[in-house]
Design an enzyme around this catalytic site. Sequence first.
Site, PDB file in Angstrom:
ATOM      1  N   SER A  16       0.840  -1.197   0.000  1.00  0.00           N
ATOM      2  CA  SER A  16       0.000   0.000   0.000  1.00  0.00           C
ATOM      3  C   SER A  16       0.877   1.250   0.000  1.00  0.00           C
ATOM      4  O   SER A  16       2.083   1.183   0.228  1.00  0.00           O
ATOM      5  CB  SER A  16      -0.878   0.013   1.255  1.00  0.00           C
ATOM      6  OG  SER A  16      -0.061   0.252   2.393  1.00  0.00           O
ATOM      7  N   LYS A  17       0.215   2.362  -0.235  1.00  0.00           N
ATOM      8  CA  LYS A  17       0.923   3.641  -0.219  1.00  0.00           C
ATOM      9  C   LYS A  17       1.564   3.847   1.148  1.00  0.00           C
ATOM     10  O   LYS A  17       2.651   4.391   1.270  1.00  0.00           O
ATOM     11  CB  LYS A  17      -0.058   4.761  -0.544  1.00  0.00           C
ATOM     12  CG  LYS A  17       0.516   6.136  -0.289  1.00  0.00           C
ATOM     13  CD  LYS A  17      -0.182   7.199  -1.062  1.00  0.00           C
ATOM     14  CE  LYS A  17      -0.073   8.576  -0.409  1.00  0.00           C
ATOM     15  NZ  LYS A  17       1.225   8.893   0.148  1.00  0.00           N
TER      16      LYS A  17
END
Length: 509
Positions: A261-262
């Site tokens: 994920s970011k």
Amino acid sequence: MQRKVRVRFAPSPTGPLHIGGVRTALYNYLFARQNGGDMLLRIEDTDSQRFVPGAEQYIIDSLAWLGIKIDEGVGHGGPHGPYRQSERRDIYREYTRRLLDDGKAYIAFDTPEELEAARAATPNFQYDASTRMNMRNSLSLPAEEVKRLLDAGEKYVVRFKVEPGRDVVVDDLIRGKVTINSSVLDDKVLYKSADDLPTYHLANIVDDHLMEITHVIRGEEWLPSAPLHVLLYEAFGWTDTAPRFVHLPLLLKPDGKGKLSKRDGDRLGFPVFPLEWHDPKTGAISAGYRESGYLPEAVVNFLALLGWNPGDDSEIMSVDELISRFDLAHCSKSGAKFDFEKGKWFNHKYLQEISDERLAEMFKPVMREHGVNPDDFSDEYIARAVGMVKGRINFVRDLWDHARFFFVAPETYDEKAVKKRWSEQMPEIMNELIGVLADLPSWKSAEAEPVVLQWIADKGYHLGNVMNAFRLTVVGECKGPHMFDITELMGPEETIRRISRGIETIKPQ
Ligand code: GLU
């Protein structure tokens, strides 16, 4: 007859393209090129709620930066356009009508409140064969009532009528045959009258058919939608030309389990987007590979190996090699760990491969950022300087630390080195060195070096002390490339000026 391979990258413009999406695009591209096929770019923007301005251009720019060439689609045109789904309403309306006419879909009037109430009343409520007759739709209501509601402009959706109790087979090129019983599927919404737009499922299937797509290569997160898609192809009578499914493995966090994920990028310090992204709503800036100093070739090579390997230990492969060696059927089923350190390694390797001239061009903006005007130096000088230090860098911006002394004379001198090397008689020895250098018949590294070393030996000086003091005056510290390579490039005037300045300013400690 064998159909021409046609693949599509079909992102939704809901934000910046994630690195996982980039890998999907790349695998589509490699497969298309390998088979002499076409690569399409279709923008799936039917969810107006999630539309983000700028996202489409971002996608186009990202693919262009990476060298992923599009043959047909948004920004390129082609015979199957328009390629933006929001511009294809008429087409979807027609195909929705076709399903309704054939009894494969039905109209449902349930309001959000009614659906909420049904969910509250029945645990694990699912809109399907077991519940649809209790809801307000064209199957449960009398025909006149349906007509009346439609005439009154009541909002409705069109739902797919899933026949229960059937085995649905998804034949996936990587995963093999996956069988699912249709009873677990719900009657998915295909179209909403409120915005006169289809949902992802209908638009996706209709477009893949009309655009003559032969292989649907996409992320694993779409696998759960595939059984419904199989049923839709069947409902339209398109089974014979239905594309092959290829669901790529997830990209996993570098540490631990779960999808990349970011947040992992923020936490561990690496970008998850190809280009820097400026969020139009919050103004927040997210780092991109391009701006972080990555070469697109390195990113492509790195991503290609996240989910596929060539079967031997080759790692550095040009895009042409990747195209010839890539094997879609042998992609891994299990998720690929995102090894960010490996990404840096690829960049390091690619920076060694490119010409010093190209590297110098990339370094010029970094010089400017540090207040040095590249025009004050010849292109050849900059190229030779970066060429000497590139072995030590992972990113173009790292060049500054290693090469700055070629452009800016030292103003301070490394204290530890001064203490260790700059004795009381060093200024005198450096003065002698100036004399030796001034008399050199040649500044070529290989010719200057033996002369200086001979002088040190003749005088019985300590080689390490003299050479390090020399280096200190020219570089400011005791590191860097070979000393005589540095002075060859810098030339006599600048070298001697620096030694003189050292003699004046460095005080023995
Ligand atoms: N619009 C979907 C996405 O955003 C496309 C999925 C597919 O390739 O079918 O990824």
